[in-house]
Design a protein around this motif. Structure first.
Motif, short mmCIF file in Angstrom:
data_model
loop_
_atom_site.label_atom_id
_atom_site.label_comp_id
_atom_site.label_asym_id
_atom_site.label_seq_id
_atom_site.Cartn_x
_atom_site.Cartn_y
_atom_site.Cartn_z
N ALA B 148 0.84 -1.21 0.00
CA ALA B 148 0.00 0.00 0.00
C ALA B 148 0.87 1.26 0.00
CB ALA B 148 -0.94 -0.01 1.21
N ARG B 151 2.10 1.80 -3.42
CA ARG B 151 1.04 2.33 -4.28
C ARG B 151 0.89 3.84 -4.09
NH1 ARG B 151 -5.33 0.31 -4.42
NH2 ARG B 151 -6.00 1.73 -6.07
N CYS B 152 0.89 4.28 -2.83
CA CYS B 152 0.82 5.73 -2.55
C CYS B 152 2.01 6.44 -3.18
CB CYS B 152 0.87 5.99 -1.04
SG CYS B 152 -0.60 5.50 -0.15
N ILE B 254 2.40 14.66 11.34
CA ILE B 254 1.16 15.10 10.70
C ILE B 254 0.28 15.65 11.81
CG2 ILE B 254 -0.89 14.30 9.48
CD1 ILE B 254 1.10 12.13 8.27
N MET B 256 -2.45 16.43 14.34
CA MET B 256 -3.63 15.68 14.77
C MET B 256 -4.62 16.62 15.44
SD MET B 256 -3.11 12.35 14.24
CE MET B 256 -1.78 12.06 13.09
N SER B 267 -2.85 8.85 16.64
CA SER B 267 -1.96 8.52 15.54
C SER B 267 -2.76 7.92 14.39
CB SER B 267 -0.90 7.51 15.98
OG SER B 267 -1.52 6.29 16.33
N LEU B 268 -2.09 7.82 13.26
CA LEU B 268 -2.67 7.23 12.05
C LEU B 268 -1.97 5.90 11.80
CD1 LEU B 268 -2.48 10.49 9.95
CD2 LEU B 268 -4.60 9.32 10.56
N ASN B 269 -2.60 5.00 11.04
CA ASN B 269 -1.84 3.82 10.68
C ASN B 269 -0.80 4.20 9.63
OD1 ASN B 269 -2.69 3.35 7.96
ND2 ASN B 269 -4.51 2.28 8.68
N VAL B 271 -0.09 3.39 6.62
CA VAL B 271 -0.49 3.67 5.24
C VAL B 271 -1.13 5.05 5.13
CG1 VAL B 271 -1.95 2.94 3.32
CG2 VAL B 271 -0.75 1.23 4.70
N ALA B 272 -2.00 5.37 6.08
CA ALA B 272 -2.63 6.70 6.07
C ALA B 272 -1.57 7.78 6.26
CB ALA B 272 -3.69 6.77 7.18
N ALA B 275 0.41 8.12 3.09
CA ALA B 275 -0.36 8.79 2.03
C ALA B 275 -0.30 10.30 2.20
CB ALA B 275 -1.82 8.30 2.05
N ILE B 276 -0.56 10.78 3.40
CA ILE B 276 -0.53 12.23 3.65
C ILE B 276 0.88 12.77 3.46
CG2 ILE B 276 -0.87 14.01 5.42
CD1 ILE B 276 -3.08 12.17 6.60
N HIS B 279 1.78 12.94 -0.20
CA HIS B 279 1.04 14.05 -0.82
C HIS B 279 1.69 15.38 -0.48
CE1 HIS B 279 -2.58 16.83 -0.91
NE2 HIS B 279 -2.57 16.35 -2.12
N SER B 280 2.07 15.56 0.79
CA SER B 280 2.71 16.81 1.19
C SER B 280 4.08 16.96 0.55
CB SER B 280 2.87 16.84 2.72
OG SER B 280 1.62 16.71 3.36
#
Lengths: 283, 283
Positions: B148, B151-152, B254, B256, B267-269, B271-272, B275-276, B279-280
């Motif tokens: 994943a 893929r990101c 990131i 929160m 927190s985020l997992n 993959v999330a 992804a962020i 993107h940044s």
């Protein structure tokens, strides 16, 4: 009440915990008995903190100390079972040795969630005020994805989630687990009417954004966000339905690398897309 | 060469495809024979397009038409087996009815990937030039997460990925599948030396950013990105090692929601978060 040792996996007091990997059995069992399961100490504690009422707790023998601690703080029965019984009962190794069954509560109405009204008897945090940033999940089928999207939404400050009638259940065990308890931390409601549900959200003053990989959609970076925004996410395979795409005020996309698109890598999975979208929505 | 029907799951020609869910067996089998598997028509075609050489193809009987099409375009053997044989052999229902075994190629060197040099004999796209945005994955253990993240990275325009010695294999079947073939679309290398690996990347002029949920870290929105940036991601459970955190030029986080953090959703997992961060990094 203390703890109760049980060694027979067929004991009816353990009925809430049978065959946790049998999705269709669990769906009907949990709906009929109005229960959901939480797994692992952290998630169990978050469900309790959010105000859900336990039906019972189930711990494996090596978690006896924690079981005793829980038993001192609840009126619900606390069962202690050997590892092998837990595995035979649930159908998988209960790695963290801790499960709990909770009573479901009726969900709030969509209007209440959007208005940020606390509904009497509905667990969860008290909303800070009217929702400004909302996710609307159409037909996500994977419980893990639903949990992960809730975790993103909660962590990044989305105010509420609205589910389409067929979206997978956020209180299913795997959703709860993957969300790390975020399903208890963010208010959500389920619309009764797929066809007219978006119109109701718009009637509350929300700008409806449809997240799509379509190259013709507006780049998320270029969108002027209204005071109230509802972002729609579609199912893992097919994305949003054509009806929902047509209902949207604006289709929006996350910009992809041109080079990747030429290699056929032209989209993100729904969790990655949701993470970026929530981040863009809440900054 | 046409297709070859096989009905005995113990036929040695099918040895590449045994027990696909047995991770430890597959790890040693694939390492010893220098192979990897792709699953489903799209992923198989992406591996071929990227220049990987097939060892063999395995299709279930209902994919006979596609199997014939493949057989007309390859020198590798194309096996056709009944559904039940495929399931008995692999240990799970082969939903899309299509598997292929490919020869691994030696990975490029870290220096070549950072410089954007095409290595002779290494499949994958020709890099557009020196890498400017790179992910460095420390010890991710979950193959699905590795896929994943690739893929990101590919979709959002990250130029390359560098793996720590113990990071899970991007060419493991599940990584390949979850990545939707993105592991073939983005150049990557594996550092030989965990302790000194970051110093080598810095020596190429990269700013080293460590992604962490630590509240004391700099918000990603406030970071001034250098011309060349390497973003480090840690393992699912523990994040980055303290050695790598100390080696970084800057810890970044990131942002929160304060409200979510007060509920314990802090927190985020991975993959999330990836992804962020991608993107940044690439906007």
């Amino acid at each position: 009440m203390g703890t109760t040792e049980i060694t027979d996996p067929a004991d009816p007091r353990l009925a809430d915990y049978v065959r946790l990997r049998d999705v269709s059995l669990r769906r009907s069992l949990e709906a009929e008995h109005g229960l959901f399961l939480a797994e692992g100490e952290t998630t169990i504690e978050r469900a309790r903190t959010a105000g859900y009422r336990p039906r019972s707790f189930l711990f494996t023998s090596r978690r006896a100390a924690y079981a005793g601690h829980v038993a001192a703080s609840t009126d619900a029965p606390v069962y202690l079972v050997p590892d092998s019984v837990a595995e035979g009962l649930t159908g998988f190794p209960v790695h963290r040795g801790a499960l709990a069954s909770f009573h479901r509560r009726r969900l709030p109405e969509v209007a209440d969630v959007l208005a940020g009204r606390r509904t009497a008897g509905v667990p969860g945090r008290a909303p800070a005020g009217p929702a400004r940033r909302v996710l609307v999940l159409e037909d996500l089928v994977d419980h893990g994805n639903v949990g992960a999207v809730f975790r993103c939404a909660a962590a990044l400050g989305v105010d509420a989630v609205v589910l389409a009638p067929r979206c997978a259940d956020p209180l299913y065990r795997r959703s709860v687990k993957v969300s790390m308890g975020a399903v208890f931390a963010i208010p959500y409601a389920r619309m009764a009417d797929w066809h007219g549900g978006l119109a109701e959200i718009r009637a509350h003053g929300f700008q409806l954004l449809a997240l799509t990989p379509a190259p013709s959609a507006c780049s998320f970076d270029d969108v002027a966000l209204d005071e109230r925004v509802a972002l729609m996410l579609g199912s893992e395979g097919d994305g949003l339905s054509s009806h929902w795409l047509e209902e949207a005020d604006l289709p929006v996309r996350i910009p992809m690398s041109a080079e990747a698109m030429s290699m056929g890598v032209d989209s993100l999975n729904v969790v990655a897309a949701a993470a970026i979208a929530c981040h863009s929505l809440t900054r």
